[in-house]
Scaffold this active site. Structure first.
Site, PDB file in Angstrom:
ATOM      1  N   ARG A 103       0.851  -1.182   0.000  1.00  0.00           N
ATOM      2  CA  ARG A 103       0.000   0.000   0.000  1.00  0.00           C
ATOM      3  C   ARG A 103       0.887   1.233   0.000  1.00  0.00           C
ATOM      4  O   ARG A 103       1.781   1.354   0.841  1.00  0.00           O
ATOM      5  CB  ARG A 103      -0.874  -0.047   1.264  1.00  0.00           C
ATOM      6  CG  ARG A 103      -1.887   1.033   1.344  1.00  0.00           C
ATOM      7  CD  ARG A 103      -2.798   0.790   2.517  1.00  0.00           C
ATOM      8  NE  ARG A 103      -2.281   1.355   3.748  1.00  0.00           N
ATOM      9  CZ  ARG A 103      -3.037   1.675   4.777  1.00  0.00           C
ATOM     10  NH1 ARG A 103      -4.339   1.442   4.742  1.00  0.00           N
ATOM     11  NH2 ARG A 103      -2.532   2.195   5.866  1.00  0.00           N
ATOM     12  N   THR A 107      -0.924   7.762  -0.989  1.00  0.00           N
ATOM     13  CA  THR A 107      -2.171   7.738  -1.778  1.00  0.00           C
ATOM     14  C   THR A 107      -3.128   6.634  -1.325  1.00  0.00           C
ATOM     15  O   THR A 107      -4.294   6.631  -1.698  1.00  0.00           O
ATOM     16  CB  THR A 107      -1.866   7.491  -3.268  1.00  0.00           C
ATOM     17  OG1 THR A 107      -1.298   6.169  -3.394  1.00  0.00           O
ATOM     18  CG2 THR A 107      -0.878   8.513  -3.812  1.00  0.00           C
ATOM     19  N   ASP A 202       0.619  -2.330  12.260  1.00  0.00           N
ATOM     20  CA  ASP A 202       1.066  -2.797  10.942  1.00  0.00           C
ATOM     21  C   ASP A 202       1.370  -4.292  11.039  1.00  0.00           C
ATOM     22  O   ASP A 202       2.323  -4.724  11.695  1.00  0.00           O
ATOM     23  CB  ASP A 202       2.325  -2.033  10.517  1.00  0.00           C
ATOM     24  CG  ASP A 202       2.694  -2.353   9.076  1.00  0.00           C
ATOM     25  OD1 ASP A 202       2.754  -1.424   8.263  1.00  0.00           O
ATOM     26  OD2 ASP A 202       2.906  -3.549   8.764  1.00  0.00           O
ATOM     27  N   ASP A 205       4.872  -5.481   9.855  1.00  0.00           N
ATOM     28  CA  ASP A 205       5.943  -5.113  10.802  1.00  0.00           C
ATOM     29  C   ASP A 205       5.880  -5.981  12.056  1.00  0.00           C
ATOM     30  O   ASP A 205       6.911  -6.384  12.593  1.00  0.00           O
ATOM     31  CB  ASP A 205       5.819  -3.639  11.203  1.00  0.00           C
ATOM     32  CG  ASP A 205       6.198  -2.703  10.062  1.00  0.00           C
ATOM     33  OD1 ASP A 205       6.643  -3.195   9.001  1.00  0.00           O
ATOM     34  OD2 ASP A 205       6.035  -1.482  10.235  1.00  0.00           O
TER      35      ASP A 205
HETATM   36  O1  PRP Z   1      -6.820  -2.345   2.681  1.00  0.00           O
HETATM   37  P1  PRP Z   1      -5.596  -1.548   2.418  1.00  0.00           P
HETATM   38  O2  PRP Z   1      -5.731  -0.099   2.806  1.00  0.00           O
HETATM   39  O3  PRP Z   1      -5.113  -1.706   1.015  1.00  0.00           O
HETATM   40  O4  PRP Z   1      -4.454  -2.052   3.388  1.00  0.00           O
HETATM   41  C1  PRP Z   1      -4.249  -3.401   3.671  1.00  0.00           C
HETATM   42  C2  PRP Z   1      -2.877  -3.824   3.210  1.00  0.00           C
HETATM   43  O5  PRP Z   1      -1.865  -3.155   3.976  1.00  0.00           O
HETATM   44  C3  PRP Z   1      -0.984  -4.126   4.527  1.00  0.00           C
HETATM   45  O6  PRP Z   1       0.075  -4.398   3.668  1.00  0.00           O
HETATM   46  P2  PRP Z   1       1.315  -3.408   3.528  1.00  0.00           P
HETATM   47  O7  PRP Z   1       1.106  -2.456   2.391  1.00  0.00           O
HETATM   48  O8  PRP Z   1       1.635  -2.800   4.852  1.00  0.00           O
HETATM   49  O9  PRP Z   1       2.473  -4.378   3.065  1.00  0.00           O
HETATM   50  P3  PRP Z   1       3.280  -5.469   3.949  1.00  0.00           P
HETATM   51  O10 PRP Z   1       2.380  -6.651   4.073  1.00  0.00           O
HETATM   52  O11 PRP Z   1       4.492  -5.728   3.112  1.00  0.00           O
HETATM   53  O12 PRP Z   1       3.615  -4.851   5.266  1.00  0.00           O
HETATM   54  C4  PRP Z   1      -1.874  -5.341   4.699  1.00  0.00           C
HETATM   55  O13 PRP Z   1      -1.160  -6.533   4.850  1.00  0.00           O
HETATM   56  C5  PRP Z   1      -2.724  -5.308   3.455  1.00  0.00           C
HETATM   57  O14 PRP Z   1      -2.111  -5.940   2.343  1.00  0.00           O
HETATM   58  O1  URA Z   2      -4.276  -1.162  10.204  1.00  0.00           O
HETATM   59  C1  URA Z   2      -3.618  -1.478   9.198  1.00  0.00           C
HETATM   60  C2  URA Z   2      -3.881  -0.974   7.916  1.00  0.00           C
HETATM   61  C3  URA Z   2      -3.130  -1.388   6.862  1.00  0.00           C
HETATM   62  N1  URA Z   2      -2.128  -2.269   7.070  1.00  0.00           N
HETATM   63  C4  URA Z   2      -1.851  -2.779   8.303  1.00  0.00           C
HETATM   64  O2  URA Z   2      -0.936  -3.598   8.457  1.00  0.00           O
HETATM   65  N2  URA Z   2      -2.607  -2.357   9.339  1.00  0.00           N
HETATM   66 MG    MG Z   3       2.776  -3.443   6.237  1.00  0.00          MG
END
Ligand code: PRP
Ligand code: URA
Ligand code: MG
Length: 212
Positions: A103, A107, A202, A205
Site C-alpha cells: 500500500r 495515496t 502494521d 511489521d
Molecule cells: O486495505 P488496504 O488499505 O489496502 O491495506 C491493507 C494492506 O496493507 C498491509 O500491507 P502493507 O502495504 O503494509 O504491506 P506489507 O504486508 O508488506 O507490510 C496489509 O497486509 C494489506 O495488504
Molecule cells: O491497520 C492497518 C492498515 C493497513 N495495514 C496494516 O498492516 N494495518
Molecule cells: Mg505493512
C-alpha cells in the site's frame, strides 16, 4: 459479496492477545497461524468436493474428496505470508500462488510488485490470505487480478476488516464475481493514516519487523 464474521470465544481470545502492543513477533506469528486455521475451517465450508468409493477395514462406503482442480491459495506478500502455513495445514493439496502488493502510504493505492500465479485460473476456487482489510484497495486489486484470469470464486481470509474497506470492496466488485470475505472481526473505523482502529498496527511489521 458475502461477509462472514467468525464469532467464536477462542478466536476472540487469540485476537485480543494479537492486538496487544506488548505481544512480540514470535507469539504474534504463532497466533496468526492458529487464527488462520480456525478461520480457514469456516472459509472452506463451500470448497468443491466429489464423492469417492472406498473400502474401510470393515465395509465399502462412499466418502468425500476435494474435487479437481484443487483450490489455489494466494497469500498477499508480505503480511499474508504469515497465514500460509496455517492454511496449508488445512488444505495441504492446494496449489499456492503469490501476489506481492504494497500500500502506498501517501495515496493508499495498492502497488503490485510481484506475481507468481498460473495464467489461467478458469474454474478455480481461490483463497486470498491477507490479515488486514483497511481501505480495501489491496484486496480489490487482488480480486480483480484473479477474476481477470478466470477464477470463479474468491474467498478472502482476513484477521481484521474496517467497515469502510468492506463497503469499498462491495462497491468495486459488486456482482462481477462470487466473493466471500471471512474475518475474525469488523473493527470500528479507519484513522487519518488509514490504519484500522483499534486494529493491531502494521501486521507486516509485527510479523517480520519494521522496514523502510
Ligand atoms: O486495505 P488496504 O488499505 O489496502 O491495506 C491493507 C494492506 O496493507 C498491509 O500491507 P502493507 O502495504 O503494509 O504491506 P506489507 O504486508 O508488506 O507490510 C496489509 O497486509 C494489506 O495488504
Ligand atoms: O491497520 C492497518 C492498515 C493497513 N495495514 C496494516 O498492516 N494495518
Ligand atoms: Mg505493512
Amino acid at each position: 459479496m458475502r461477509v462472514h464474521v467468525a464469532d467464536h470465544p477462542l478466536i476472540a481470545h487469540k485476537l485480543t492477545i494479537l492486538r496487544d502492543e506488548t505481544t512480540r513477533s514470535p507469539t504474534f506469528r504463532l497466533l496468526v497461524d492458529e487464527l488462520v486455521t480456525l478461520l480457514a475451517y469456516e472459509a472452506t465450508r463451500e470448497v468443491r468436493t466429489t464423492t469417492v468409493e472406498i473400502t474401510t477395514p470393515v465395509a465399502p462406503t462412499t466418502g468425500t474428496h476435494l474435487a479437481s482442480p484443487q483450490p489455489i491459495v494466494v497469500p498477499i506478500l508480505r503480511a499474508g505470508l504469515g497465514m500460509l502455513d496455517g492454511m496449508s495445514r488445512l488444505l495441504p493439496t492446494a496449489e499456492v500462488g503469490f501476489l506481492g502488493m504494497q500500500r502506498d502510504e501517501q495515496t493508499f493505492e495498492a502497488i503490485t510488485y510481484a506475481e507468481r500465479l498460473p495464467d489461467d485460473l478458469s474454474g478455480r476456487q481461490c483463497y486470498v490470505l491477507d490479515p488486514m482489510l483497511a481501505t480495501g484497495h489491496t484486496l480489490i486489486a487482488a480480486i480483480e487480478y484473479l477474476l481477470a484470469r478466470g477464477a470463479v470464486d474468491v474467498t478472502a481470509i482476513c484477521l481484521l476488516a474496517a467497515p469502510e474497506g468492506l463497503r469499498t470492496v462491495e462497491e468495486a466488485i459488486g456482482a462481477r464475481g462470487d466473493v466471500t470475505i471471512v474475518t475474525a472481526a469488523v473493527d470500528e473505523r479507519l484513522n487519518e493514516q488509514k490504519y484500522i482502529v483499534p486494529g493491531l498496527g502494521d501486521a507486516g511489521d509485527r510479523l517480520y519487523g519494521v522496514v523502510d
